[in-house]
Design a protein around this motif. Structure first.
Motif, mmCIF file in Angstrom:
data_model
loop_
_atom_site.group_PDB
_atom_site.id
_atom_site.type_symbol
_atom_site.label_atom_id
_atom_site.label_comp_id
_atom_site.label_asym_id
_atom_site.label_seq_id
_atom_site.Cartn_x
_atom_site.Cartn_y
_atom_site.Cartn_z
ATOM 1 N N ALA A 81 -11.721 45.140 -4.432
ATOM 2 C CA ALA A 81 -11.689 43.918 -5.332
ATOM 3 C C ALA A 81 -11.638 44.375 -6.539
ATOM 4 O O ALA A 81 -10.715 43.534 -7.638
ATOM 5 C CB ALA A 81 -12.887 42.755 -5.079
ATOM 6 N N TYR A 128 -7.877 44.733 -8.217
ATOM 7 C CA TYR A 128 -7.345 43.636 -8.343
ATOM 8 C C TYR A 128 -7.753 42.715 -9.461
ATOM 9 O O TYR A 128 -6.995 42.282 -10.360
ATOM 10 C CB TYR A 128 -7.444 42.715 -7.003
ATOM 11 C CG TYR A 128 -7.047 43.074 -6.005
ATOM 12 C CD1 TYR A 128 -5.740 42.737 -5.281
ATOM 13 C CD2 TYR A 128 -7.536 44.079 -5.242
ATOM 14 C CE1 TYR A 128 -5.277 43.273 -4.261
ATOM 15 C CE2 TYR A 128 -7.110 44.941 -4.062
ATOM 16 C CZ TYR A 128 -5.983 44.134 -3.511
ATOM 17 O OH TYR A 128 -5.742 44.819 -2.240
ATOM 18 N N LYS A 133 -3.934 32.517 -9.640
ATOM 19 C CA LYS A 133 -3.681 31.365 -9.126
ATOM 20 C C LYS A 133 -2.213 30.955 -9.216
ATOM 21 O O LYS A 133 -1.697 30.182 -8.707
ATOM 22 C CB LYS A 133 -4.641 30.330 -9.411
ATOM 23 C CG LYS A 133 -6.006 30.431 -9.031
ATOM 24 C CD LYS A 133 -6.723 29.337 -9.325
ATOM 25 C CE LYS A 133 -8.299 29.363 -8.674
ATOM 26 N NZ LYS A 133 -8.985 30.462 -9.035
ATOM 27 N N ALA A 178 -6.066 40.789 1.477
ATOM 28 C CA ALA A 178 -7.401 40.025 1.517
ATOM 29 C C ALA A 178 -8.136 39.705 0.330
ATOM 30 O O ALA A 178 -8.341 38.585 -0.238
ATOM 31 C CB ALA A 178 -8.108 40.396 2.591
ATOM 32 N N PRO A 179 -8.151 40.794 -0.491
ATOM 33 C CA PRO A 179 -8.690 40.591 -1.998
ATOM 34 C C PRO A 179 -7.792 39.882 -2.886
ATOM 35 O O PRO A 179 -8.368 39.062 -3.707
ATOM 36 C CB PRO A 179 -8.869 41.814 -2.636
ATOM 37 C CG PRO A 179 -8.686 42.764 -1.325
ATOM 38 C CD PRO A 179 -7.914 42.364 -0.368
ATOM 39 N N ALA A 192 -5.741 37.236 -1.634
ATOM 40 C CA ALA A 192 -5.923 35.746 -1.253
ATOM 41 C C ALA A 192 -7.380 35.298 -2.045
ATOM 42 O O ALA A 192 -7.534 34.055 -2.182
ATOM 43 C CB ALA A 192 -5.868 35.807 0.094
ATOM 44 N N ALA A 193 -8.234 36.329 -1.853
ATOM 45 C CA ALA A 193 -9.543 35.701 -2.387
ATOM 46 C C ALA A 193 -9.847 35.229 -3.839
ATOM 47 O O ALA A 193 -10.581 34.310 -4.264
ATOM 48 C CB ALA A 193 -10.573 36.835 -2.171
ATOM 49 N N VAL A 194 -9.001 35.758 -4.696
ATOM 50 C CA VAL A 194 -8.823 35.139 -5.876
ATOM 51 C C VAL A 194 -7.653 34.421 -6.390
ATOM 52 O O VAL A 194 -7.586 33.998 -7.624
ATOM 53 C CB VAL A 194 -8.585 36.627 -7.086
ATOM 54 C CG1 VAL A 194 -9.686 37.446 -6.877
ATOM 55 C CG2 VAL A 194 -7.353 37.525 -6.856
ATOM 56 N N THR A 212 0.035 35.126 -0.666
ATOM 57 C CA THR A 212 0.122 36.412 -0.050
ATOM 58 C C THR A 212 1.162 36.494 0.749
ATOM 59 O O THR A 212 1.401 35.718 1.608
ATOM 60 C CB THR A 212 -1.247 36.963 0.604
ATOM 61 O OG1 THR A 212 -1.536 36.155 1.446
ATOM 62 C CG2 THR A 212 -2.415 36.977 -0.348
ATOM 63 N N HIS A 234 -5.752 35.096 5.355
ATOM 64 C CA HIS A 234 -5.581 35.478 4.021
ATOM 65 C C HIS A 234 -4.145 35.810 3.994
ATOM 66 O O HIS A 234 -3.634 36.151 2.695
ATOM 67 C CB HIS A 234 -6.173 36.793 3.688
ATOM 68 C CG HIS A 234 -6.107 37.993 4.309
ATOM 69 N ND1 HIS A 234 -7.003 38.208 5.579
ATOM 70 C CD2 HIS A 234 -5.242 39.108 4.338
ATOM 71 C CE1 HIS A 234 -6.406 39.403 6.012
ATOM 72 N NE2 HIS A 234 -5.276 39.814 5.266
#
Length: 245
Positions: free
Chosen positions: A160, A163, A175, A188-189, A191-193, A197, A218
């Motif tokens: 992460a 990124y 975003k 996955a990382p 999408a997490a922020v 994706t 994700h």
């Protein structure tokens, strides 16, 4: 889009993605078809480098290469942390390859031309390698930045921190960004922020790098035709309708 099995989510039509103003692309097997098999050359060069640097047989070198990839995200990271290998020497060696298998990406060139916003390459490879790939594909003019493994201080995807550094370095709002990758776990990382994706899936060539039963929520979109999908996005953003060309 969600799935709880190793079966890829279905290919879907491109949306407008009207909120996106930054387009983040992985390099290898994403901006060109995995079936070009360019990475096979890099794979062989890594094995040879490890064999020579650590005085191992090629089979032992291959085993170590793959173990470090799975444990650290890149073989290089494992070699740096476990053996003190100089990253610049490694990268120069493994990227000394023949780029002739890459085609001129005329359809992707046209799609990127129609797509408003910044375009960035985010790669675990070197800037020199990225420049060589983009030049051979005929796509150099579209990209505002290359964020390579050196810029990430050799912290690779899917860590992460890589990124976070990319977003800060390139001045993007996650975003308002979309990220394209051929390796599912690397999304996955993103999408997490808050990134949208897109998994670029070439049947028979692309890796999940996951296991049966993995949570794949994700992955928001899937395409097996990056140029066509981006053209559809560009059309949807202009006309309010989405369809593949």
């Amino acid at each position: 889009m969600q799935s709880s099995t190793e079966t890829p989510p279905p290919i879907d039509p491109p949306p407008a993605l009207s909120h996106v103003d930054s387009w983040i692309f992985d390099l290898d097997n994403t901006l060109y078809p995995a079936s070009c098999n360019l990475f096979a050359q890099i794979d062989v060069r890594m094995r040879q480098f490890i064999s020579e640097a650590l005085h191992l047989g090629l089979d032992e070198a291959f085993t170590l290469q793959k173990r470090y990839y799975h444990e650290y995200g890149t073989t290089l990271r494992g070699l740096m942390l476990s053996h003190g290998i100089e990253p610049g020497v490694f990268l120069a060696y493994v990227h000394d390859i023949d780029y002739s298998p890459l085609p001129t990406a005329s359809l992707l060139d046209s799609a990127l031309e129609r797509l408003a916003g910044r375009k960035i390459v985010f790669t675990n490879g070197s800037e020199r390698h990225a420049e060589s790939v983009l030049a051979k594909l005929g796509l150099t003019r579209h990209f505002d930045a290359i964020f390579d493994i050196q810029a990430a201080d050799y912290i690779p995807k899917p860590n992460a921190e890589s990124y976070r550094r990319m977003a800060l370095h390139c001045g993007i709002d996650p975003k308002r960004s979309a990220m394209f990758e051929d390796i599912a776990r690397n999304l996955a990382p993103a999408a997490a922020v808050g990134m949208t994706t897109v998994w670029v899936h070439e049947e028979g060539h692309t890796r999940w790098s996951g296991a049966p039963g993995d949570d794949l929520s994700h992955i928001h979109h899937v395409t097996d035709d990056l140029a066509g999908w981006l053209s559809g996005v560009a059309k949807a953003r202009t006309t309010g309708t989405a369809s593949l060309p």
